[in-house]
Motif scaffolding. Structure first.
Motif, PDB file in Angstrom:
ATOM      1  N   HIS A   1      42.351  36.615  43.859  1.00 26.61           N
ATOM      2  CA  HIS A   1      41.522  37.250  42.994  1.00 26.61           C
ATOM      3  C   HIS A   1      41.767  37.008  41.505  1.00 26.61           C
ATOM      4  CE1 HIS A   1      40.323  39.500  46.551  1.00 26.61           C
ATOM      5  NE2 HIS A   1      41.402  39.923  46.799  1.00 26.61           N
TER       6      HIS A   1
ATOM      7  N   THR B   1      44.755  37.685  40.091  1.00 33.02           N
ATOM      8  CA  THR B   1      45.680  38.607  39.522  1.00 33.02           C
ATOM      9  C   THR B   1      47.241  38.191  39.955  1.00 33.02           C
ATOM     10  OG1 THR B   1      44.273  40.461  40.333  1.00 33.02           O
ATOM     11  CG2 THR B   1      46.456  41.139  39.731  1.00 33.02           C
ATOM     12  N   THR B   2      48.076  38.462  38.915  1.00 31.60           N
ATOM     13  CA  THR B   2      49.467  37.997  38.882  1.00 31.60           C
ATOM     14  C   THR B   2      50.193  39.152  38.932  1.00 31.60           C
ATOM     15  OG1 THR B   2      48.656  36.106  37.730  1.00 31.60           O
ATOM     16  CG2 THR B   2      51.071  36.614  37.581  1.00 31.60           C
ATOM     17  N   TYR B   3      51.237  39.252  39.658  1.00 33.61           N
ATOM     18  CA  TYR B   3      52.378  40.182  39.940  1.00 33.61           C
ATOM     19  C   TYR B   3      53.675  39.591  39.490  1.00 33.61           C
ATOM     20  CZ  TYR B   3      48.544  42.925  41.573  1.00 33.61           C
ATOM     21  OH  TYR B   3      47.276  43.438  41.738  1.00 33.61           O
TER      22      TYR B   3
ATOM     23  N   CYS C   1      53.103  45.241  41.460  1.00 27.71           N
ATOM     24  CA  CYS C   1      51.590  45.691  41.786  1.00 27.71           C
ATOM     25  C   CYS C   1      51.552  47.092  42.151  1.00 27.71           C
ATOM     26  CB  CYS C   1      51.325  45.077  43.345  1.00 27.71           C
ATOM     27  SG  CYS C   1      52.182  45.697  44.683  1.00 27.71           S
TER      28      CYS C   1
END
Length: 212
Positions: A49, A51-53, A64
């Protein structure tokens, strides 16, 4: 030296006992993610999606929401553990780099990642290794591997460095210098090799190809 990105987007295969896994373990194995080792036991996780964690294995933490607010072992922590266990991502203390000769990914101590040269097992040269000169096809025996660069080592009293010598100019000037002898010129006697002083020739590392 080129540092590899360590990204692995393809999901890992499910084990045979899929029914024994909980929801987070299944998602850890099946969801597309990219995992990049950043050093100091920190891993960057990219999701499908966008998103980076960040996962910190030293403290077993992830940025996250699932881990932050529920204090559970999230799919990102699990995925990093899977990738490390299965050898696709370097463990804490190591980073991935590319072999300077063939580009194969290898894991090295993160404290030495800034060294100028890294070589895979196939292309690692050490004293006693037999090699082929890529320019002439000659067979040589390695007697010394220097930590000095080819553009910083002069050849005898000449104006040339190992890197600027005419037959070496197509090779990386930052290559390490390798000393090698022509074994066919060595005669073994009861007192050892004759002559007593062998002439050692200097080559850029990548000019020599390891052979059996």
């Amino acid at each position: 030296m080129t540092q590899a990105r360590n990204t692995h987007a393809s999901p890992a295969p499910l084990p045979a006992a899929e029914a024994d896994l909980d929801r987070r373990s299944i998602r850890a194995r099946t969801e597309p993610m990219t995992i990049t080792a950043l050093g100091d036991a920190i891993y960057e996780i990219g999701t499908e999606h966008g998103t980076t964690y960040l996962v910190d294995l030293a403290s077993n933490r992830c940025s996250c929401p699932d881990h932050t607010y529920r204090d559970v072992r999230c799919k990102h922590l699990r995925r990093v553990a899977i990738e490390i266990t299965e050898g696709r991502v370097p463990p804490p203390g190591k980073l991935a780099v590319e072999c300077d000769v063939c580009g194969e990914e290898l894991f090295v101590d993160e404290r030495t990642v800034q060294e100028e040269s890294h070589y895979c097992e196939t292309h690692t040269l050490e004293p006693g290794a037999f090699v082929r000169d890529r320019e002439t096809g000659d067979r040589l025996l390695v007697v010394h591997v220097s930590d000095r660069r080819a553009d910083r080592v002069r050849i005898g009293e000449s104006a040339y460095s190992v890197a600027t010598y005419p037959n070496n100019r197509s090779y990386d000037p930052t290559d390490s210098v390798v000393g090698a002898v022509y074994p066919q010129s060595v005669e073994m006697t009861g007192r050892g090799p004759e002559p007593d002083e062998l002439r050692v020739y200097s080559f850029p590392y990548s000019r020599l190809e390891r052979i059996a």
